[in-house]
Each structure stands twice: as C-alpha cells, then as structure tokens.
Design a protein around this motif. Structure first.
Motif, PDB file in Angstrom:
ATOM      1  N   VAL A   1      -3.617   1.136  -5.444  1.00 53.51           N
ATOM      2  CA  VAL A   1      -4.307   1.285  -6.724  1.00 53.51           C
ATOM      3  C   VAL A   1      -3.674   0.351  -7.749  1.00 53.51           C
TER       4      VAL A   1
ATOM      5  N   ASP B   1      -8.631   0.895  -0.096  1.00 56.58           N
ATOM      6  CA  ASP B   1      -8.331   1.874   0.942  1.00 56.58           C
ATOM      7  C   ASP B   1      -8.458   1.164   2.285  1.00 56.58           C
ATOM      8  N   GLU B   2      -7.305   0.843   2.865  1.00 58.16           N
ATOM      9  CA  GLU B   2      -7.312   0.026   4.080  1.00 58.16           C
ATOM     10  C   GLU B   2      -7.774   0.790   5.309  1.00 58.16           C
ATOM     11  N   THR B   3      -7.525   2.096   5.351  1.00 58.63           N
ATOM     12  CA  THR B   3      -7.953   2.868   6.516  1.00 58.63           C
ATOM     13  C   THR B   3      -9.476   2.939   6.602  1.00 58.63           C
ATOM     14  N   LYS B   4     -10.143   2.846   5.445  1.00 57.30           N
ATOM     15  CA  LYS B   4     -11.611   2.881   5.410  1.00 57.30           C
ATOM     16  C   LYS B   4     -12.217   1.500   5.203  1.00 57.30           C
TER      17      LYS B   4
ATOM     18  N   LYS C   1      -6.211  -8.055  -1.244  1.00 58.82           N
ATOM     19  CA  LYS C   1      -5.000  -7.272  -0.998  1.00 58.82           C
ATOM     20  C   LYS C   1      -3.741  -8.113  -1.243  1.00 58.82           C
TER      21      LYS C   1
ATOM     22  N   THR D   1      -0.438   6.511   2.152  1.00 53.81           N
ATOM     23  CA  THR D   1      -1.774   6.946   2.550  1.00 53.81           C
ATOM     24  C   THR D   1      -2.665   5.777   2.934  1.00 53.81           C
TER      25      THR D   1
ATOM     26  N   GLN E   1     -12.250  -0.077   2.397  1.00 46.34           N
ATOM     27  CA  GLN E   1     -13.068   0.171   1.208  1.00 46.34           C
ATOM     28  C   GLN E   1     -12.399  -0.415  -0.022  1.00 46.34           C
ATOM     29  N   CYS E   2     -13.191  -1.109  -0.814  1.00 50.27           N
ATOM     30  CA  CYS E   2     -12.728  -1.663  -2.082  1.00 50.27           C
ATOM     31  C   CYS E   2     -13.572  -1.072  -3.203  1.00 50.27           C
TER      32      CYS E   2
ATOM     33  N   VAL F   1      -3.620   3.572   0.645  1.00 51.81           N
ATOM     34  CA  VAL F   1      -4.415   3.278  -0.547  1.00 51.81           C
ATOM     35  C   VAL F   1      -3.565   2.524  -1.568  1.00 51.81           C
TER      36      VAL F   1
ATOM     37  N   ALA G   1       0.827  -1.197   0.000  1.00 52.51           N
ATOM     38  CA  ALA G   1       0.000   0.000   0.000  1.00 52.51           C
ATOM     39  C   ALA G   1       0.860   1.246   0.000  1.00 52.51           C
TER      40      ALA G   1
ATOM     41  N   THR H   1      -9.127  -0.139  -6.492  1.00 53.33           N
ATOM     42  CA  THR H   1      -8.609   0.707  -5.424  1.00 53.33           C
ATOM     43  C   THR H   1      -8.962   0.079  -4.085  1.00 53.33           C
TER      44      THR H   1
END
Length: 233
Positions: free
Chosen positions: A137, A144-147, A168, A133, A149-150, A135, A130, A142
């Motif tokens: 990509v 986003d591990e902090t959220k 991931k 940030t 979110q995929c 994220v 990652a 995309t």
C-alpha cells in the motif's frame, strides 16, 4: 498442473511445429488460425499465455490483443515480421508483454514463454516491499500480488504482468530513481534483452490506464536521461 498456451497464427506449419515442441515440453496447446476464432476461444476457455501472430485474416493480432486487453491481463507474446519496428512498438503500446521477430528459434520462444509464466507466478505470490500478506500500500495505490490486483483509489486497474512488475518496482521505493536498465531487470529478468523504448512504451501505457480512472494521476515521474521514479506523497 500443466500450463495452457494458445497459439494464434494463420501459418499451419508454424502451428504444427511449435505445438509439437511445446507439448514435448509438457505444455497443453490450443491453436487458432485467425484472430476472430482465437478471441471466441479465449473468452470461452482462458489460457495461461497467448502467442499471437500480427498478420492474420478475419482479425489481425493487434486488434485481437486490444480486444483481449479489454477483458484480461493474459500474458501475451507477439510474433512480428522481420524489421517491422512499428509492429513491435504498437504491440507494446497495446499491452503485449514481449515480442519475437520472425523467423524465430523455437528454443528462444520456449524460453520467453517460461520466463513470462515465471514472472506471472512470482507477481502473484511474492515481491520486494510487500507486506507479509502480499499487499503493498502506497497511499492511494494498492498492489495485491497474490491476486495480481492493482487498485488506485479503490478502482481496479487492469495491468499486464510486465506492467504490474514495473509499478511494483517503482512503488517499492518511493522517491528513488530507477534507471531503465533496473526496470528491465525487474520486469524481464537479467537474461532477456529489450531496449529502452520498450520500458518507455510500457510506462506510457501504465500512465494511460491510471488516468482513465483518475485524470490527475502523476505518481510516475520521468527524469529525462536518467529513468523513472514513483513520487513520494
């Protein structure tokens, strides 16, 4: 901050004994004796993790799991009857993160809960491959591990903790083959045993989720007898 665990089982003895163990270990516990009341309770007040029995009145564990998956990626552990292999496979296909056979050791359940919560926190906070940030990509993908979110081509793909960690692990090194054992370690850690079919069920469900948004999705390739890889663009 205490984690909240939802226990759903029509056996009040199990609810009482497991609740006592978890509370002694510092967890907050909410209990439900049927799937319908659990669904209403979890919608009104989400928990950090749910432990679901399969055979329950008013709404069984499978339907409850399916209904929950339509709304969230809440980590879920299924309690399955001894030798009911079909229950385990069906639960994994519906999106369960783990399962334990009855009768079970409460120490084992406690360890599985802690492991799954740690994985959930790690998947939100960090990850190999990652960007700083948090994220990752990979062309249309995309993460986003902090959220937790995929996104695929901008569309939100609701993944469980296990599914997120599998995507991931594969996307971190496109083109490189990951064996099932490597994927088990990435998604479950080295101290938890699951068989190869568990990974196959998760991968099948991940593909299905992506294809709901894009029926041409073919980024996760199967190499029969070897493992899986994320296709390079």
């Amino acid at each position: 901050m205490k984690h909240t665990i939802a226990l759903v089982d029509d056996d009040r003895n199990i609810l009482a004994s497991v609740s006592m163990t978890l509370e002694q270990e510092g967890f907050q516990v909410r209990t439900y004796t049927d799937g319908e009341s659990a669904l209403q309770g979890l919608i009104a007040r989400p928990a950090d993790l749910a432990v679901l029995d399969i055979k329950m009145p008013r709404m069984d564990g499978m339907e409850l799991l399916q209904r929950l998956r339509q709304r969230s990626a809440l980590p879920v552990i299924l309690l399955t009857s001894k030798d009911e292999e079909v229950d385990e496979l069906m639960g994994l296909r519906l999106g369960a993160d783990d399962y334990i056979k009855k009768p079970f050791s409460q120490r084992l359940l406690l360890e599985r809960i802690r492991t799954l919560l740690r994985r959930n926190e790690v998947s939100r906070a960090e990850g190999s491959g990652a960007a700083p940030t948090g994220v990752m990509v990979r062309s249309d993908l995309t993460l986003d591990e902090t959220k937790h979110q995929c996104l695929w081509k901008g569309a939100d793909i609701q993944l469980t903790v296990t599914e997120f960690l599998l995507v991931k692990a594969l996307a971190a090194r496109p083109g490189m083959v990951k064996s099932r054992d490597q994927l088990i370690d990435a998604a479950y850690g080295e101290n938890i045993y699951v068989d190869d079919r568990t990974i196959d069920s998760h991968i099948k469900r991940v593909r299905k989720k992506f294809r709901v948004q894009d029926d041409t999705f073919d980024q996760i390739e199967t190499l029969y007898g070897i493992g899986y890889r994320y296709k390079e663009n």
